[in-house]
Design a protein around this motif. Structure first.
Motif, PDB file in Angstrom:
ATOM      1  N   GLY A   1       9.494  11.134  -1.957  1.00 18.10           N
ATOM      2  CA  GLY A   1       9.998  12.030  -0.932  1.00 18.10           C
ATOM      3  C   GLY A   1      11.413  11.688  -0.512  1.00 18.10           C
ATOM      4  N   PRO A   2      11.852  12.270   0.613  1.00 18.85           N
ATOM      5  CA  PRO A   2      13.252  12.133   1.013  1.00 18.85           C
ATOM      6  C   PRO A   2      13.604  10.820   1.697  1.00 18.85           C
ATOM      7  CG  PRO A   2      12.076  13.540   2.569  1.00 18.85           C
ATOM      8  CD  PRO A   2      11.117  13.239   1.452  1.00 18.85           C
ATOM      9  N   ARG A   3      12.590  10.009   2.073  1.00 20.76           N
ATOM     10  CA  ARG A   3      12.868   8.785   2.843  1.00 20.76           C
ATOM     11  C   ARG A   3      12.215   7.557   2.196  1.00 20.76           C
ATOM     12  NH1 ARG A   3      10.228   8.990   7.638  1.00 20.76           N
ATOM     13  NH2 ARG A   3      11.607   7.440   8.563  1.00 20.76           N
ATOM     14  N   PRO A   4      12.564   7.253   0.948  1.00 26.90           N
ATOM     15  CA  PRO A   4      11.907   6.116   0.292  1.00 26.90           C
ATOM     16  C   PRO A   4      12.169   4.783   0.981  1.00 26.90           C
ATOM     17  CG  PRO A   4      13.774   6.887  -0.998  1.00 26.90           C
ATOM     18  CD  PRO A   4      13.542   7.901   0.070  1.00 26.90           C
ATOM     19  N   GLU A   5      13.320   4.638   1.647  1.00 28.80           N
ATOM     20  CA  GLU A   5      13.603   3.356   2.291  1.00 28.80           C
ATOM     21  C   GLU A   5      12.620   3.081   3.425  1.00 28.80           C
ATOM     22  OE1 GLU A   5      17.285   0.483   3.278  1.00 28.80           O
ATOM     23  OE2 GLU A   5      17.659   2.564   2.685  1.00 28.80           O
ATOM     24  N   ALA A   6      12.276   4.113   4.206  1.00 26.30           N
ATOM     25  CA  ALA A   6      11.293   3.928   5.271  1.00 26.30           C
ATOM     26  C   ALA A   6       9.932   3.558   4.695  1.00 26.30           C
ATOM     27  CB  ALA A   6      11.190   5.207   6.107  1.00 26.30           C
ATOM     28  N   VAL A   7       9.603   4.130   3.549  1.00 22.50           N
ATOM     29  CA  VAL A   7       8.330   3.812   2.891  1.00 22.50           C
ATOM     30  C   VAL A   7       8.323   2.353   2.448  1.00 22.50           C
ATOM     31  CG1 VAL A   7       6.798   4.415   0.983  1.00 22.50           C
ATOM     32  CG2 VAL A   7       8.097   6.212   2.155  1.00 22.50           C
ATOM     33  N   LEU A   8       9.417   1.902   1.893  1.00 24.79           N
ATOM     34  CA  LEU A   8       9.508   0.511   1.447  1.00 24.79           C
ATOM     35  C   LEU A   8       9.441  -0.455   2.626  1.00 24.79           C
ATOM     36  CD1 LEU A   8      12.218   1.098  -1.262  1.00 24.79           C
ATOM     37  CD2 LEU A   8       9.884   0.343  -1.710  1.00 24.79           C
ATOM     38  N   ASP A   9      10.029  -0.070   3.748  1.00 27.59           N
ATOM     39  CA  ASP A   9       9.916  -0.913   4.944  1.00 27.59           C
ATOM     40  C   ASP A   9       8.452  -1.037   5.375  1.00 27.59           C
ATOM     41  OD1 ASP A   9      12.644  -1.369   5.119  1.00 27.59           O
ATOM     42  OD2 ASP A   9      12.999   0.276   6.515  1.00 27.59           O
ATOM     43  N   ALA A  10       7.718   0.075   5.333  1.00 27.44           N
ATOM     44  CA  ALA A  10       6.308   0.050   5.716  1.00 27.44           C
ATOM     45  C   ALA A  10       5.495  -0.807   4.759  1.00 27.44           C
ATOM     46  CB  ALA A  10       5.759   1.475   5.752  1.00 27.44           C
ATOM     47  N   ILE A  11       5.800  -0.706   3.481  1.00 23.32           N
ATOM     48  CA  ILE A  11       5.089  -1.520   2.487  1.00 23.32           C
ATOM     49  C   ILE A  11       5.341  -3.002   2.745  1.00 23.32           C
ATOM     50  CG2 ILE A  11       4.996  -2.098   0.028  1.00 23.32           C
ATOM     51  CD1 ILE A  11       5.624   0.926  -0.466  1.00 23.32           C
ATOM     52  N   GLY A  12       6.584  -3.345   3.060  1.00 22.93           N
ATOM     53  CA  GLY A  12       6.883  -4.730   3.397  1.00 22.93           C
ATOM     54  C   GLY A  12       6.104  -5.199   4.611  1.00 22.93           C
ATOM     55  N   THR A  13       5.935  -4.327   5.600  1.00 26.98           N
ATOM     56  CA  THR A  13       5.152  -4.668   6.785  1.00 26.98           C
ATOM     57  C   THR A  13       3.712  -4.980   6.415  1.00 26.98           C
ATOM     58  OG1 THR A  13       6.549  -3.314   8.222  1.00 26.98           O
ATOM     59  CG2 THR A  13       4.317  -3.778   8.997  1.00 26.98           C
ATOM     60  N   LEU A  14       3.184  -4.262   5.447  1.00 29.64           N
ATOM     61  CA  LEU A  14       1.793  -4.474   5.035  1.00 29.64           C
ATOM     62  C   LEU A  14       1.605  -5.777   4.261  1.00 29.64           C
ATOM     63  CD1 LEU A  14       0.848  -0.843   3.980  1.00 29.64           C
ATOM     64  CD2 LEU A  14      -0.085  -2.130   5.910  1.00 29.64           C
ATOM     65  N   GLY A  15       2.683  -6.362   3.778  1.00 29.77           N
ATOM     66  CA  GLY A  15       2.588  -7.681   3.180  1.00 29.77           C
ATOM     67  C   GLY A  15       2.302  -7.715   1.691  1.00 29.77           C
TER      68      GLY A  15
ATOM     69  N   LEU B   1      -8.197 -10.490   5.005  1.00 25.48           N
ATOM     70  CA  LEU B   1      -8.056  -9.687   3.796  1.00 25.48           C
ATOM     71  C   LEU B   1      -6.632  -9.762   3.262  1.00 25.48           C
ATOM     72  CD1 LEU B   1      -9.972  -6.494   5.000  1.00 25.48           C
ATOM     73  CD2 LEU B   1     -10.816  -8.207   3.380  1.00 25.48           C
ATOM     74  N   THR B   2      -6.503  -9.543   1.960  1.00 26.71           N
ATOM     75  CA  THR B   2      -5.215  -9.447   1.288  1.00 26.71           C
ATOM     76  C   THR B   2      -4.928  -7.978   0.999  1.00 26.71           C
ATOM     77  OG1 THR B   2      -5.485 -11.615   0.261  1.00 26.71           O
ATOM     78  CG2 THR B   2      -3.957 -10.101  -0.809  1.00 26.71           C
ATOM     79  N   VAL B   3      -3.670  -7.581   1.069  1.00 29.91           N
ATOM     80  CA  VAL B   3      -3.269  -6.263   0.587  1.00 29.91           C
ATOM     81  C   VAL B   3      -2.815  -6.438  -0.857  1.00 29.91           C
ATOM     82  CG1 VAL B   3      -1.674  -4.330   0.876  1.00 29.91           C
ATOM     83  CG2 VAL B   3      -2.644  -5.449   2.890  1.00 29.91           C
ATOM     84  N   SER B   4      -3.631  -5.962  -1.784  1.00 34.33           N
ATOM     85  CA  SER B   4      -3.340  -6.192  -3.201  1.00 34.33           C
ATOM     86  C   SER B   4      -2.133  -5.391  -3.661  1.00 34.33           C
ATOM     87  CB  SER B   4      -4.559  -5.839  -4.060  1.00 34.33           C
ATOM     88  OG  SER B   4      -4.975  -4.504  -3.841  1.00 34.33           O
ATOM     89  N   ALA B   5      -2.007  -4.179  -3.171  1.00 29.80           N
ATOM     90  CA  ALA B   5      -0.893  -3.278  -3.475  1.00 29.80           C
ATOM     91  C   ALA B   5      -1.047  -2.098  -2.538  1.00 29.80           C
ATOM     92  CB  ALA B   5      -0.926  -2.823  -4.942  1.00 29.80           C
ATOM     93  N   THR B   6      -0.125  -1.164  -2.592  1.00 30.12           N
ATOM     94  CA  THR B   6      -0.268   0.071  -1.836  1.00 30.12           C
ATOM     95  C   THR B   6      -0.016   1.258  -2.752  1.00 30.12           C
ATOM     96  OG1 THR B   6       2.060   0.252  -1.196  1.00 30.12           O
ATOM     97  CG2 THR B   6       0.626  -1.011   0.254  1.00 30.12           C
ATOM     98  N   HIS B   7      -0.723   2.351  -2.487  1.00 26.38           N
ATOM     99  CA  HIS B   7      -0.333   3.629  -3.053  1.00 26.38           C
ATOM    100  C   HIS B   7       0.712   4.237  -2.127  1.00 26.38           C
ATOM    101  CE1 HIS B   7      -3.793   4.667  -6.036  1.00 26.38           C
ATOM    102  NE2 HIS B   7      -3.274   3.468  -6.232  1.00 26.38           N
ATOM    103  N   ALA B   8       1.736   4.826  -2.692  1.00 28.59           N
ATOM    104  CA  ALA B   8       2.846   5.316  -1.885  1.00 28.59           C
ATOM    105  C   ALA B   8       3.494   6.511  -2.566  1.00 28.59           C
ATOM    106  CB  ALA B   8       3.869   4.203  -1.659  1.00 28.59           C
ATOM    107  N   VAL B   9       2.790   7.641  -2.555  1.00 32.70           N
ATOM    108  CA  VAL B   9       3.359   8.864  -3.119  1.00 32.70           C
ATOM    109  C   VAL B   9       4.620   9.258  -2.365  1.00 32.70           C
ATOM    110  CG1 VAL B   9       1.983  10.418  -1.675  1.00 32.70           C
ATOM    111  CG2 VAL B   9       2.790  11.194  -3.920  1.00 32.70           C
ATOM    112  N   GLN B  10       4.737   8.808  -1.118  1.00 35.94           N
ATOM    113  CA  GLN B  10       5.908   9.151  -0.305  1.00 35.94           C
ATOM    114  C   GLN B  10       7.203   8.577  -0.876  1.00 35.94           C
ATOM    115  OE1 GLN B  10       3.152   7.521   0.769  1.00 35.94           O
ATOM    116  NE2 GLN B  10       2.421   8.324   2.732  1.00 35.94           N
ATOM    117  N   LEU B  11       7.107   7.636  -1.804  1.00 31.99           N
ATOM    118  CA  LEU B  11       8.323   7.121  -2.443  1.00 31.99           C
ATOM    119  C   LEU B  11       9.093   8.223  -3.170  1.00 31.99           C
ATOM    120  CD1 LEU B  11       7.214   3.677  -3.918  1.00 31.99           C
ATOM    121  CD2 LEU B  11       8.925   4.069  -2.123  1.00 31.99           C
TER     122      LEU B  11
END
Length: 250
Positions: free
Chosen positions: A68-82, A56-66
């Motif tokens: 929040g107080p830790r957007p960099e951690a959210v972006l790292d997780a998004i990068g992990t998802l590809g 499967l491909t990850v087309s995009a992610t929803h990330a309301v946590q962006l």
């Protein structure tokens, strides 16, 4: 449209909680080629492993946590998802879309994320509900004014059903928004806020016209709610895929 058809995983949120791998396998067996996660901070490594195993491909992610107080951690997780597309689907008060000052504040919240996201190789987007469409500024829906205030790199994922519930003629809205639209949420139903969704093609939405108005956007099937059992939900997802595939082939 050559991209695989995607499904927003919020559609199967209960099933994922019970059996994540089994649910993803079932979506792949139906024929979906991509997924759009919504809970990026919960074991992104494990989700990526399953997605890769299933092809499967990850087309995009929803990330309301962006927002929040830790957007960099959210972006790292998004990068992990590809994926390089991060969509804010909520977190801004609906009232902000009722005034021009509110629209400016909402746009600035998203625009402020752009430099950090760019350093991670990620592009920020926004997903609408009805409250970004219902307010009007002259002849234009609030989301149209909002789009003009966003950084040029911020894209839109237009939820075509909620746009219609908010009073928009969805194909016309998509044409006016043009290349700001990189993804579509495709859902169907009677066009009301409270009633459950039905299989795409089985409700009131003008699906062929919607697809024609944004031919290069990702197609993402979503159900906010579907009446009936888990099997009914998966049957509706299968019927949606069959219908959309038939339109693409026509």
């Amino acid at each position: 449209m050559t991209r695989p058809l995607s499904v927003q995983l919020y559609t199967v949120r209960d099933q994922l909680t019970a059996d994540r791998e089994g649910t993803l396998r079932r979506l792949a067996a139906i024929g979906y080629g991509a997924v759009e996660p919504y809970d990026v901070l919960t074991d992104p490594e494990g989700l990526r492993r399953i997605v890769d195993e299933l092809g499967l491909t990850v087309s995009a992610t929803h990330a309301v946590q962006l927002l929040g107080p830790r957007p960099e951690a959210v972006l790292d997780a998004i990068g992990t998802l590809g994926t390089d597309l991060a969509i804010v689907p909520a977190g801004i008060e609906p009232g902000e879309f009722t005034t021009r000052d509110g629209l400016a504040r909402a746009a600035e919240r998203l625009n402020s994320l752009v430099p950090l996201a760019e350093r991670h190789g990620i592009r920020v987007g926004y997903h609408n509900h009805w409250w970004e469409t219902e307010p009007r500024f002259g002849e234009r829906h609030a989301i149209e004014v909002f789009a003009e205030l966003l950084d040029p790199t911020v894209f839109l994922e237009v939820d075509t059903y909620w746009a219609a519930v908010g009073g928009a003629e969805a194909p016309g809205l998509l044409r006016r928004l043009g290349d700001r639209v990189l993804a579509l949420h495709l859902k169907d139903g009677p066009g009301t806020r409270q009633d459950p969704n039905v299989a795409v093609g089985g409700g009131a939405m003008p699906v062929p016209e919607i697809l024609a108005a944004a031919p290069d956007a990702w197609r993402v099937v979503e159900f906010d709610a579907c009446a009936g059992s888990t099997d009914t939900l998966f049957d509706a997802l299968a019927a949606s895929r069959t219908y959309l595939t038939s339109l693409e082939a026509a």
